[in-house]
Scaffold this motif. Sequence first.
Motif, short mmCIF file in Angstrom:
data_model
loop_
_atom_site.label_atom_id
_atom_site.label_comp_id
_atom_site.label_asym_id
_atom_site.label_seq_id
_atom_site.Cartn_x
_atom_site.Cartn_y
_atom_site.Cartn_z
N PRO A 7 -11.49 10.79 23.83
CA PRO A 7 -10.51 10.38 24.84
C PRO A 7 -11.18 9.78 26.08
O PRO A 7 -10.53 9.11 26.87
N ASN A 8 -12.47 10.02 26.25
CA ASN A 8 -13.19 9.46 27.40
C ASN A 8 -13.85 8.12 27.09
O ASN A 8 -14.44 7.51 27.97
N ALA A 9 -13.78 7.66 25.86
CA ALA A 9 -14.40 6.39 25.48
C ALA A 9 -13.42 5.25 25.70
O ALA A 9 -12.31 5.27 25.18
N HIS A 10 -13.83 4.28 26.47
CA HIS A 10 -12.99 3.12 26.76
C HIS A 10 -13.81 1.86 26.54
O HIS A 10 -14.42 1.35 27.47
N PRO A 11 -13.87 1.37 25.30
CA PRO A 11 -14.74 0.22 25.01
C PRO A 11 -14.27 -1.06 25.70
O PRO A 11 -15.05 -1.95 25.92
N HIS A 12 -13.00 -1.16 26.03
CA HIS A 12 -12.47 -2.34 26.68
C HIS A 12 -11.77 -1.93 27.97
O HIS A 12 -10.55 -1.73 27.98
N PRO A 13 -12.53 -1.78 29.07
CA PRO A 13 -11.91 -1.35 30.31
C PRO A 13 -10.78 -2.31 30.72
O PRO A 13 -10.86 -3.50 30.50
N ALA A 14 -9.77 -1.75 31.31
CA ALA A 14 -8.61 -2.53 31.72
C ALA A 14 -8.82 -3.12 33.11
O ALA A 14 -9.69 -2.69 33.86
N ASP A 15 -8.01 -4.12 33.41
CA ASP A 15 -7.93 -4.67 34.75
C ASP A 15 -6.68 -4.08 35.40
O ASP A 15 -5.74 -3.69 34.71
N VAL A 16 -6.67 -4.01 36.72
CA VAL A 16 -5.50 -3.53 37.44
C VAL A 16 -5.18 -4.48 38.59
O VAL A 16 -6.06 -5.16 39.11
N SER A 17 -3.91 -4.51 38.95
CA SER A 17 -3.46 -5.26 40.11
C SER A 17 -2.49 -4.39 40.90
O SER A 17 -1.76 -3.58 40.32
N LEU A 18 -2.49 -4.58 42.19
CA LEU A 18 -1.59 -3.87 43.08
C LEU A 18 -1.13 -4.87 44.13
O LEU A 18 -1.96 -5.52 44.77
N VAL A 19 0.18 -5.01 44.29
CA VAL A 19 0.76 -5.91 45.28
C VAL A 19 1.50 -5.02 46.27
O VAL A 19 2.31 -4.18 45.87
N PHE A 20 1.20 -5.20 47.56
CA PHE A 20 1.75 -4.29 48.56
C PHE A 20 1.96 -5.01 49.90
O PHE A 20 1.31 -6.02 50.17
#
Length: 144
Positions: A7-20
């Motif tokens: 569950p801790n393995a993330h071979p393809h890290p995600a991108d994130v966006s935040l609009v505020f």
Amino acid sequence: MESPPSPNAHPHPADVSLVFPPHPAWVRAARETVRTLLAASGRSELADAAVLLTSEAVTNSINACAAKGCITPVTLHAGWADPARLCILIHDEAPGLPAIRTAAHDDEDGRGMHLISYGADAWGVCTHGPGRGKATCFELGRPR
């Protein structure tokens, strides 16, 4: 039979966006967004620098908006240029460009861009692209 992925393995890290909205109350949310991305990506060693520099860049954008009367949202985008390099971009529509300046010893502000230039592996300000304003971006995780 193969084992299920950790569950801790993330071979393809995600991108994130935040609009505020350009309000100081959102600086904490921006920091936590970056901290969460790094934890989910298994790259917590970048967290201290990334959170500090994100805080400085977001604060600069919010302050620029307040000074110029800009009420359009600020956008944070954090993602991976490759598995090792985190890229963070903060966009606002306030006119003008951030600049590195020398703060007096007793000044309470004026150090943000200096911290970014010192702490990031690469950084810059861009005015290209659709819309008005500018984007401040920086990278962490590159070999020095």
